[in-house]
Scaffold this motif. Structure first.
Motif, PDB file in Angstrom:
ATOM      1  N   ASP A   1       0.846  -1.189   0.000  1.00 37.34           N
ATOM      2  CA  ASP A   1       0.000   0.000   0.000  1.00 37.34           C
ATOM      3  C   ASP A   1       0.885   1.243   0.000  1.00 37.34           C
ATOM      4  O   ASP A   1       1.776   1.387   0.829  1.00 37.34           O
ATOM      5  N   GLY A   2       0.641   2.149  -0.921  1.00 36.49           N
ATOM      6  CA  GLY A   2       1.466   3.338  -1.077  1.00 36.49           C
ATOM      7  C   GLY A   2       1.487   4.244   0.134  1.00 36.49           C
ATOM      8  O   GLY A   2       2.512   4.833   0.460  1.00 36.49           O
ATOM      9  N   ILE A   3       0.345   4.366   0.814  1.00 38.49           N
ATOM     10  CA  ILE A   3       0.272   5.231   1.990  1.00 38.49           C
ATOM     11  C   ILE A   3       1.171   4.688   3.097  1.00 38.49           C
ATOM     12  O   ILE A   3       1.920   5.431   3.723  1.00 38.49           O
ATOM     13  N   VAL A   4       1.126   3.376   3.300  1.00 34.41           N
ATOM     14  CA  VAL A   4       1.949   2.749   4.334  1.00 34.41           C
ATOM     15  C   VAL A   4       3.424   2.876   3.980  1.00 34.41           C
ATOM     16  O   VAL A   4       4.253   3.203   4.827  1.00 34.41           O
ATOM     17  N   ASP A   5       3.768   2.650   2.709  1.00 37.82           N
ATOM     18  CA  ASP A   5       5.162   2.774   2.278  1.00 37.82           C
ATOM     19  C   ASP A   5       5.665   4.196   2.488  1.00 37.82           C
ATOM     20  O   ASP A   5       6.792   4.400   2.954  1.00 37.82           O
ATOM     21  N   ASP A   6       4.862   5.186   2.158  1.00 39.94           N
ATOM     22  CA  ASP A   6       5.233   6.585   2.351  1.00 39.94           C
ATOM     23  C   ASP A   6       5.446   6.876   3.833  1.00 39.94           C
ATOM     24  O   ASP A   6       6.409   7.543   4.208  1.00 39.94           O
ATOM     25  N   PHE A   7       4.564   6.346   4.664  1.00 41.65           N
ATOM     26  CA  PHE A   7       4.699   6.524   6.110  1.00 41.65           C
ATOM     27  C   PHE A   7       6.010   5.919   6.603  1.00 41.65           C
ATOM     28  O   PHE A   7       6.740   6.540   7.383  1.00 41.65           O
ATOM     29  N   LYS A   8       6.335   4.717   6.136  1.00 46.48           N
ATOM     30  CA  LYS A   8       7.563   4.047   6.564  1.00 46.48           C
ATOM     31  C   LYS A   8       8.799   4.841   6.159  1.00 46.48           C
ATOM     32  O   LYS A   8       9.744   4.971   6.936  1.00 46.48           O
ATOM     33  N   VAL A   9       8.782   5.397   4.957  1.00 48.76           N
ATOM     34  CA  VAL A   9       9.911   6.215   4.482  1.00 48.76           C
ATOM     35  C   VAL A   9      10.052   7.458   5.360  1.00 48.76           C
ATOM     36  O   VAL A   9      11.163   7.825   5.771  1.00 48.76           O
ATOM     37  N   ARG A  10       8.942   8.124   5.643  1.00 50.57           N
ATOM     38  CA  ARG A  10       8.995   9.332   6.487  1.00 50.57           C
ATOM     39  C   ARG A  10       9.442   8.989   7.907  1.00 50.57           C
ATOM     40  O   ARG A  10      10.216   9.735   8.508  1.00 50.57           O
ATOM     41  N   LEU A  11       8.965   7.856   8.445  1.00 43.71           N
ATOM     42  CA  LEU A  11       9.364   7.429   9.784  1.00 43.71           C
ATOM     43  C   LEU A  11      10.855   7.123   9.829  1.00 43.71           C
ATOM     44  O   LEU A  11      11.566   7.560  10.738  1.00 43.71           O
ATOM     45  N   GLN A  12      11.339   6.398   8.826  1.00 45.36           N
ATOM     46  CA  GLN A  12      12.758   6.060   8.773  1.00 45.36           C
ATOM     47  C   GLN A  12      13.615   7.332   8.693  1.00 45.36           C
ATOM     48  O   GLN A  12      14.640   7.444   9.358  1.00 45.36           O
ATOM     49  N   SER A  13      13.183   8.296   7.921  1.00 45.47           N
ATOM     50  CA  SER A  13      13.900   9.565   7.804  1.00 45.47           C
ATOM     51  C   SER A  13      13.894  10.314   9.135  1.00 45.47           C
ATOM     52  O   SER A  13      14.914  10.869   9.556  1.00 45.47           O
ATOM     53  N   ALA A  14      12.749  10.330   9.800  1.00 49.86           N
ATOM     54  CA  ALA A  14      12.642  11.026  11.087  1.00 49.86           C
ATOM     55  C   ALA A  14      13.565  10.388  12.123  1.00 49.86           C
ATOM     56  O   ALA A  14      14.234  11.088  12.891  1.00 49.86           O
ATOM     57  N   ILE A  15      13.630   9.063  12.139  1.00 52.53           N
ATOM     58  CA  ILE A  15      14.511   8.364  13.075  1.00 52.53           C
ATOM     59  C   ILE A  15      15.971   8.669  12.749  1.00 52.53           C
ATOM     60  O   ILE A  15      16.775   8.954  13.637  1.00 52.53           O
ATOM     61  N   ALA A  16      16.324   8.636  11.467  1.00 54.67           N
ATOM     62  CA  ALA A  16      17.704   8.896  11.050  1.00 54.67           C
ATOM     63  C   ALA A  16      18.147  10.310  11.403  1.00 54.67           C
ATOM     64  O   ALA A  16      19.340  10.547  11.638  1.00 54.67           O
ATOM     65  N   ASN A  17      17.222  11.249  11.461  1.00 53.12           N
ATOM     66  CA  ASN A  17      17.564  12.649  11.735  1.00 53.12           C
ATOM     67  C   ASN A  17      17.519  13.016  13.215  1.00 53.12           C
ATOM     68  O   ASN A  17      17.749  14.176  13.564  1.00 53.12           O
ATOM     69  N   MET A  18      17.223  12.046  14.079  1.00 51.71           N
ATOM     70  CA  MET A  18      17.190  12.323  15.519  1.00 51.71           C
ATOM     71  C   MET A  18      18.595  12.607  16.039  1.00 51.71           C
ATOM     72  O   MET A  18      19.567  12.005  15.582  1.00 51.71           O
ATOM     73  N   SER A  19      18.673  13.494  17.010  1.00 53.92           N
ATOM     74  CA  SER A  19      19.954  13.708  17.700  1.00 53.92           C
ATOM     75  C   SER A  19      20.276  12.426  18.476  1.00 53.92           C
ATOM     76  O   SER A  19      19.366  11.636  18.772  1.00 53.92           O
ATOM     77  N   PRO A  20      21.536  12.217  18.821  1.00 49.57           N
ATOM     78  CA  PRO A  20      21.876  11.026  19.617  1.00 49.57           C
ATOM     79  C   PRO A  20      21.069  10.934  20.916  1.00 49.57           C
ATOM     80  O   PRO A  20      20.605   9.856  21.287  1.00 49.57           O
ATOM     81  N   ALA A  21      20.860  12.060  21.589  1.00 51.96           N
ATOM     82  CA  ALA A  21      20.090  12.047  22.842  1.00 51.96           C
ATOM     83  C   ALA A  21      18.637  11.645  22.600  1.00 51.96           C
ATOM     84  O   ALA A  21      18.058  10.863  23.355  1.00 51.96           O
ATOM     85  N   LYS A  22      18.043  12.183  21.538  1.00 50.35           N
ATOM     86  CA  LYS A  22      16.643  11.857  21.236  1.00 50.35           C
ATOM     87  C   LYS A  22      16.522  10.401  20.788  1.00 50.35           C
ATOM     88  O   LYS A  22      15.559   9.723  21.133  1.00 50.35           O
ATOM     89  N   PHE A  23      17.509   9.904  20.015  1.00 37.13           N
ATOM     90  CA  PHE A  23      17.485   8.504  19.585  1.00 37.13           C
ATOM     91  C   PHE A  23      17.583   7.572  20.789  1.00 37.13           C
ATOM     92  O   PHE A  23      16.914   6.549  20.846  1.00 37.13           O
ATOM     93  N   GLU A  24      18.395   7.937  21.777  1.00 37.44           N
ATOM     94  CA  GLU A  24      18.487   7.125  22.996  1.00 37.44           C
ATOM     95  C   GLU A  24      17.160   7.148  23.738  1.00 37.44           C
ATOM     96  O   GLU A  24      16.673   6.111  24.201  1.00 37.44           O
ATOM     97  N   GLN A  25      16.533   8.324  23.860  1.00 40.63           N
ATOM     98  CA  GLN A  25      15.234   8.441  24.519  1.00 40.63           C
ATOM     99  C   GLN A  25      14.197   7.589  23.779  1.00 40.63           C
ATOM    100  O   GLN A  25      13.412   6.864  24.392  1.00 40.63           O
ATOM    101  N   PHE A  26      14.193   7.673  22.457  1.00 44.60           N
ATOM    102  CA  PHE A  26      13.292   6.890  21.618  1.00 44.60           C
ATOM    103  C   PHE A  26      13.512   5.390  21.834  1.00 44.60           C
ATOM    104  O   PHE A  26      12.568   4.622  22.022  1.00 44.60           O
ATOM    105  N   SER A  27      14.775   4.961  21.843  1.00 40.84           N
ATOM    106  CA  SER A  27      15.104   3.546  21.994  1.00 40.84           C
ATOM    107  C   SER A  27      14.667   3.015  23.355  1.00 40.84           C
ATOM    108  O   SER A  27      14.116   1.921  23.459  1.00 40.84           O
TER     109      SER A  27
END
Length: 128
Positions: A1-27
């Protein structure tokens, strides 16, 4: 589904752009949501675009042994090399979570996301 794929791409980009501190908080939030009980021992978080290699896993294993950790969790928004995966299977148990796993787990545990229900008309309505 295109909507889900688009969401996954945006989510992956958002995770990749997190600061190290925010990525640790997220994890940590993700692990908590998954029901993992942990101390500071045995968690390694890598907010890095390069694949995690064998030396990084070996270094983590050494730190786990030093602190007598029973198990470890290594989280990266990237991926693990085959040699890194092999090294993780040797010795103290390590759970590896890569970028693709993160996407699946965020969706499964609905971590910091809001599911939205939409409706699409079936072909029945579109035929004349």
């Amino acid at each position: 589904d295109g909507i889900v794929d688009d969401f996954k791409v945006r989510l992956q980009s958002a995770i990749a752009n997190m600061s190290p501190a925010k990525f640790e908080q997220f994890s940590r939030a993700l692990l908590t949501k998954m029901g993992v009980q942990f101390t500071n021992k045995g968690i390694q978080i890598s907010n890095n675009t390069a694949p995690v290699s064998e030396p990084e896993i070996n270094q983590f294993l050494g730190a786990m042994n030093k602190f007598q950790a029973d198990y470890g969790v290594f989280i990266t928004n990237s991926r693990f090399t085959n040699k890194a995966r092999e090294a993780a299977r040797e010795g103290t148990p390590i759970t590896l979570i890569d970028g693709n796993d993160l996407i699946r787990l965020v969706i499964k545990y609905e971590l910091f996301i809001t599911p939205v229900t939409t409706y699409v008309l079936d072909d029945f309505y579109l035929d004349e």
